[in-house]
Design a protein around this motif. Structure first.
Motif, PDB file in Angstrom:
ATOM      1  N   ASN A 158       0.800  -1.230   0.000  1.00  0.00           N
ATOM      2  CA  ASN A 158       0.000   0.000   0.000  1.00  0.00           C
ATOM      3  C   ASN A 158       0.833   1.280   0.000  1.00  0.00           C
ATOM      4  OD1 ASN A 158      -2.449  -1.439  -0.019  1.00  0.00           O
ATOM      5  ND2 ASN A 158      -2.426  -1.628   2.209  1.00  0.00           N
ATOM      6  N   LEU A 241      -9.382   3.757  -2.152  1.00  0.00           N
ATOM      7  CA  LEU A 241      -9.452   2.300  -2.058  1.00  0.00           C
ATOM      8  C   LEU A 241     -10.770   1.834  -1.449  1.00  0.00           C
ATOM      9  CD1 LEU A 241      -5.886   1.248  -0.840  1.00  0.00           C
ATOM     10  CD2 LEU A 241      -6.970   0.589  -2.991  1.00  0.00           C
ATOM     11  N   THR A 258     -10.414   1.205  -9.245  1.00  0.00           N
ATOM     12  CA  THR A 258      -9.774   2.007  -8.212  1.00  0.00           C
ATOM     13  C   THR A 258      -8.562   2.703  -8.806  1.00  0.00           C
ATOM     14  OG1 THR A 258     -10.470   0.538  -6.425  1.00  0.00           O
ATOM     15  CG2 THR A 258      -8.598   1.952  -5.988  1.00  0.00           C
ATOM     16  N   ALA A 319      -8.134  -3.552  -0.854  1.00  0.00           N
ATOM     17  CA  ALA A 319      -9.168  -2.728  -0.227  1.00  0.00           C
ATOM     18  C   ALA A 319     -10.153  -3.575   0.565  1.00  0.00           C
ATOM     19  CB  ALA A 319      -9.905  -1.911  -1.277  1.00  0.00           C
ATOM     20  N   TYR A 349      -3.547  -5.046  -6.265  1.00  0.00           N
ATOM     21  CA  TYR A 349      -4.010  -3.730  -6.684  1.00  0.00           C
ATOM     22  C   TYR A 349      -4.986  -3.843  -7.854  1.00  0.00           C
ATOM     23  CZ  TYR A 349      -0.366  -1.457  -3.852  1.00  0.00           C
ATOM     24  OH  TYR A 349       0.428  -1.009  -2.816  1.00  0.00           O
TER      25      TYR A 349
END
Length: 375
Positions: A158, A241, A258, A319, A349
């Motif tokens: 992250n 997120l 996202t 997320a 991701y």
């Protein structure tokens, strides 16, 4: 088929474990999902001396069941060793290069089709500006219709600074590592679910180029999103997120997106996959416990349709972990309980897989499963 899994915190421990298991069987393939802090070049070096093919990438958290504790791991590496016939697999590392994401995908498709008459693909994409959807469409141009493609976009705990994909031969910060499978010997199946719902006013993408959105309702995306979420600009990626965009494309298909990076000079946002001009956007509701409940129900239903697997690889959006906290363990454990087979994976991701209708897409805020069955 033998399968051995373990979690490590150092490359020395990784090397020690691999050599230990090589005394008992001869693995031909390894999945390695690791924090970027482990030292990726050192990981590549470990496998370079073993002769084992490696499908690996950095993560936003690692997943492995049957450890006697939580299946979610942090600042570690999860490794899965197995011994499929070398004739059934091939691993290659690709760089995006100047040709762009679609050209990268086309190159992958041509390569896989040259190896097997009926290939399937596992893919991990690196690079925060790579267009995952363009890569998938590029692959599909060069492969038989209906070919299964499953995978995820690499993470970096992250930080959203630099992600990595790697094989035993090297690493890439802007490319992909791909495992091509001969489906006459190894069956690959795909399952995806999200559970997120759109809320709020509909907005229209008025300017975009691939996965870069330049204006929404005539406004700069960064300005619109920060205003809607009531956050400072520097927090846009981390906060977004938890509030993904539900995208309805001009052809009526839907997906979640996202933002992976923000250009504060231009005001543009770069997403994990293409968002065409004319797409309708809605912010999605925050993740709730009912989302986990819906996921576990769908997993049970899918297991009834597809009960057989020897190994399951999870590509789960970071997320979902961030929003659900420890509750995310429930959906992971549901996978292990339903199939009762080894489970490994990582928090991504972006997720790649097939919808219930069979189409392959790139998602966000989604749980994607790859089920491998050795014939």
């Amino acid at each position: 088929m033998q399968i051995q899994r373990f979690v490590v915190q150092t490359t020395d421990e990784l090397d020690e474990k691999i050599r230990k298991y090589q005394k008992d069987f001869r693995p031909t393939l390894a999945f390695l999902f690791t924090t970027p802090f482990l030292g990726i070049e050192d990981c590549v070096g470990v496998f370079g001396s073993t002769g084992v093919e490696v499908f690996g990438c950095t993560t936003a958290g690692e997943i492995m069941t049957d450890t006697g504790s939580s299946p979610v791991h942090e600042l570690s590496a999860v490794c899965c060793l197995l011994d499929p016939p070398p004739s059934a697999i091939s691993v290659r590392l690709f760089e995006r290069g100047e040709g762009g994401s679609a050209a990268l995908g086309h190159q992958i498709g041509i390569w896989g089709s040259s190896l097997f008459s009926r290939p399937a693909f596992l893919i991990a994409i690196s690079g925060l500006t790579n267009d995952g959807e363009a890569i998938i469409r590029g692959i599909q141009e060069a492969i038989p219709e209906g070919t299964t493609i499953v995978g995820g976009i690499a993470g970096d705990d992250n930080a959203f600074e630099e992600t990595t994909a790697f094989s035993k031969n090297g690493l890439s910060h802007d490319g992909a590592v791909v495992l091509a499978l001969d489906t006459d010997q190894i069956e690959l199946s795909s399952f995806t679910t999200s559970g997120w719902q759109g809320v709020g006013t509909e907005m229209v993408v008025t300017s975009s180029e691939g996965n870069v959105v330049k204006s929404i309702d005539g406004r700069l995306p960064i300005d619109l999103v920060t205003e809607y979420l009531n956050i400072p600009k520097e927090e846009i990626i981390a906060t977004a997120l938890s509030f993904p965009m539900l995208v309805t494309r001009p052809d009526g298909t839907k997906t979640l997106r996202t933002a992976l990076s923000a250009d504060f000079e231009t005001g543009y946002l770069t997403y994990a996959g293409t968002i065409p001009e004319g797409s309708i956007l809605r912010f999605s509701s925050s993740f709730g416990f009912e989302t986990i409940a819906a996921t576990t129900r769908e997993l049970k239903e899918y297991h009834q349709k597809k009960p057989d697997a020897d190994l399951i690889i999870i590509f789960d959006c970071c997320a979902r972990h961030q929003a659900a906290g420890k509750k995310v363990n429930e959906e992971i454990q549901a996978i292990a309980d339903n199939w009762n087979v080894p489970v490994v994976g990582f928090f991504t991701y972006g997720e790649i897989g097939h919808t219930e209708a069979g189409s392959c897409d790139v998602f966000n805020e989604t749980l994607s499963l790859a089920l491998l069955k050795f014939r």
